[in-house]
Design a protein around this motif. Structure first.
Motif, PDB file in Angstrom:
ATOM      1  N   LEU A  82       3.895  -5.135   4.687  1.00 25.98           N
ATOM      2  CA  LEU A  82       3.942  -6.597   4.795  1.00 25.98           C
ATOM      3  C   LEU A  82       2.547  -7.181   4.969  1.00 25.98           C
ATOM      4  N   GLU A  83       1.711  -6.532   5.804  1.00 29.42           N
ATOM      5  CA  GLU A  83       0.340  -7.011   6.008  1.00 29.42           C
ATOM      6  C   GLU A  83      -0.465  -6.921   4.719  1.00 29.42           C
ATOM      7  N   GLN A 129       6.606   1.172  11.062  1.00 27.16           N
ATOM      8  CA  GLN A 129       5.183   0.930  10.907  1.00 27.16           C
ATOM      9  C   GLN A 129       4.816   0.780   9.425  1.00 27.16           C
ATOM     10  N   GLN A 130       5.455   1.585   8.577  1.00 27.18           N
ATOM     11  CA  GLN A 130       5.171   1.496   7.141  1.00 27.18           C
ATOM     12  C   GLN A 130       5.555   0.128   6.592  1.00 27.18           C
ATOM     13  N   ARG A 131       6.677  -0.419   7.078  1.00 26.36           N
ATOM     14  CA  ARG A 131       7.104  -1.737   6.615  1.00 26.36           C
ATOM     15  C   ARG A 131       6.124  -2.815   7.075  1.00 26.36           C
ATOM     16  N   VAL A 132       5.615  -2.655   8.308  1.00 26.56           N
ATOM     17  CA  VAL A 132       4.629  -3.612   8.832  1.00 26.56           C
ATOM     18  C   VAL A 132       3.354  -3.548   8.017  1.00 26.56           C
ATOM     19  N   ASP A 133       2.890  -2.311   7.732  1.00 22.51           N
ATOM     20  CA  ASP A 133       1.670  -2.143   6.945  1.00 22.51           C
ATOM     21  C   ASP A 133       1.845  -2.734   5.548  1.00 22.51           C
ATOM     22  N   ALA A 139      -2.095 -10.059   2.777  1.00 18.95           N
ATOM     23  CA  ALA A 139      -3.519 -10.057   2.443  1.00 18.95           C
ATOM     24  C   ALA A 139      -3.728 -10.313   0.961  1.00 18.95           C
ATOM     25  N   ALA A 140      -2.878  -9.691   0.121  1.00 13.57           N
ATOM     26  CA  ALA A 140      -2.972  -9.902  -1.323  1.00 13.57           C
ATOM     27  C   ALA A 140      -2.650 -11.343  -1.689  1.00 13.57           C
ATOM     28  N   SER A 141      -1.654 -11.926  -0.991  1.00 17.28           N
ATOM     29  CA  SER A 141      -1.285 -13.319  -1.249  1.00 17.28           C
ATOM     30  C   SER A 141      -2.412 -14.272  -0.875  1.00 17.28           C
ATOM     31  N   ARG A 142      -3.061 -13.994   0.275  1.00 19.68           N
ATOM     32  CA  ARG A 142      -4.181 -14.836   0.702  1.00 19.68           C
ATOM     33  C   ARG A 142      -5.331 -14.746  -0.288  1.00 19.68           C
ATOM     34  N   ALA A 143      -5.614 -13.524  -0.748  1.00 19.35           N
ATOM     35  CA  ALA A 143      -6.702 -13.340  -1.710  1.00 19.35           C
ATOM     36  C   ALA A 143      -6.404 -14.062  -3.016  1.00 19.35           C
ATOM     37  N   SER A 144      -5.134 -13.979  -3.440  1.00 17.76           N
ATOM     38  CA  SER A 144      -4.731 -14.647  -4.671  1.00 17.76           C
ATOM     39  C   SER A 144      -4.838 -16.164  -4.537  1.00 17.76           C
TER      40      SER A 144
END
Length: 316
Positions: A7-8, A1-5, A12-17
């Motif tokens: 990655l998400e 779950q930590q890896r999924v979080d 999200a940071a990539s989309r914002a950038s």
């Protein structure tokens, strides 16, 4: 779950950038394009041969088309970033449609099309909403209708569909007798980067216009639908709610004009503070035609120094 979080969060940071980069690039492109279109317009007012006039018209058309694309990208970036805000000011629906008709009629006449508006007399004279965004939506739909109609007419309707003590709900319909949209493509018409008309025209834009229309309408708690039949035309309908009065404490008529005597502009002294050299040249040419005494400062420090030595009526 930590890896999924993780990655998400990274996505999200990539989309914002990416959104930030797109917005910055589009904003930087818009300024030189406005310079291009503005100076072409000034050049058009000088003595030109017929061939030169034709070239200037091509430059203006291409520049304006690029501005539409860039503005669409900027709007989409704001929408996806949740940064789009809507004004709440009094507007006259009838006046909005009449202004739209005046703006679009030359394009309709160019294609020998009839452009008409039909305004429900029961619509209140003034409602409260975002006049600029309403115009943007109707302008997009009307422009598309004219673009894909080769004969016949384009009609714009405004109807009252519901009214209570606090608000009204209005229906706007843009109807054309154009080429139509295939039934199997109607569901895709509001998807981004999709061009669904069967015109074979590969230069009709980015396909963002209707996507933005859908977002602008739904963000105002409205809805948009389309019906079309190949060879007979299309109907684009939007339903939007408008308040009937301003919130307490706000001016009901902020744009109401105040009668005043004509001003002798030659007596005005204006300071323009602008760091862009092309903008300074453009404004100097435009203001010289109005016979206004104008000084220019390249930055804020220079402007502060200038106002200490001269009194100005206006500073921009």
């Amino acid at each position: 779950q930590q890896r999924v979080d993780a990655l998400e969060a990274e996505l999200a940071a990539s989309r914002a950038s990416l959104q930030e980069f797109t917005y910055a690039v589009s904003h930087d492109l818009r300024a030189p394009l406005r310079h291009l279109v503005s100076f072409a317009q000034l050049l058009e007012e000088t003595k030109l041969t017929d061939v030169q006039k034709e070239y200037i018209e091509i430059i203006q058309k291409a520049g304006n088309n690029l501005l539409v694309v860039i503005n669409d990208i900027l709007d989409l970036s704001k929408i996806e970033a949740g940064q789009l805000e809507f004004e709440q000011t009094p507007l006259d629906v009838g006046e909005q449609l009449r202004s739209l008709k005046t703006l679009m009629e030359p394009r309709a006449v160019e294609k020998n099309l009839k452009l008409s508006i039909h305004i429900d007399s029961t619509i209140p004279a003034n409602v409260v909403g975002d006049a600029g965004r309403l115009t943007q939506v109707l302008l997009n739909l009307t422009s598309n209708a004219i673009k894909f109609t080769n004969q016949g007419e384009v009609s714009i309707y405004a109807q009252l569909v519901h009214e209570d003590e606090d608000q009204v709900k209005l229906l706007f319909l843009v109807r054309d007798t154009g080429i139509g949209i295939p039934q199997n493509r109607l569901e895709d018409v509001f998807k981004r980067f999709t061009q669904t008309h069967a015109s074979g025209d590969k230069t009709v834009g980015t396909g963002l216009g209707l996507t933005i229309v859908k977002h602008l309408v739904e963000l105002q708690e409205g809805s948009v639908t389309v019906n079309s039949e190949m060879g007979k035309g299309s109907d684009f309908s939007i339903t939007l709610p408008f308040k009937k009065k301003m919130e307490e404490g706000k001016n009901l008529n902020p744009n109401k004009s105040i009668e005043q005597s004509p001003i002798d502009l030659s007596k005005l002294s204006i300071l323009i503070v602008e760091d862009n050299e092309v903008n300074r040249k453009l404004m100097k040419i435009v203001l010289s035609g109005w016979n206004i005494n104008t000084d220019f400062a390249c930055n804020g420090l220079e402007a502060v120094d200038m106002v200490q030595h001269k009194r100005y009526n206006m500073i921009f």
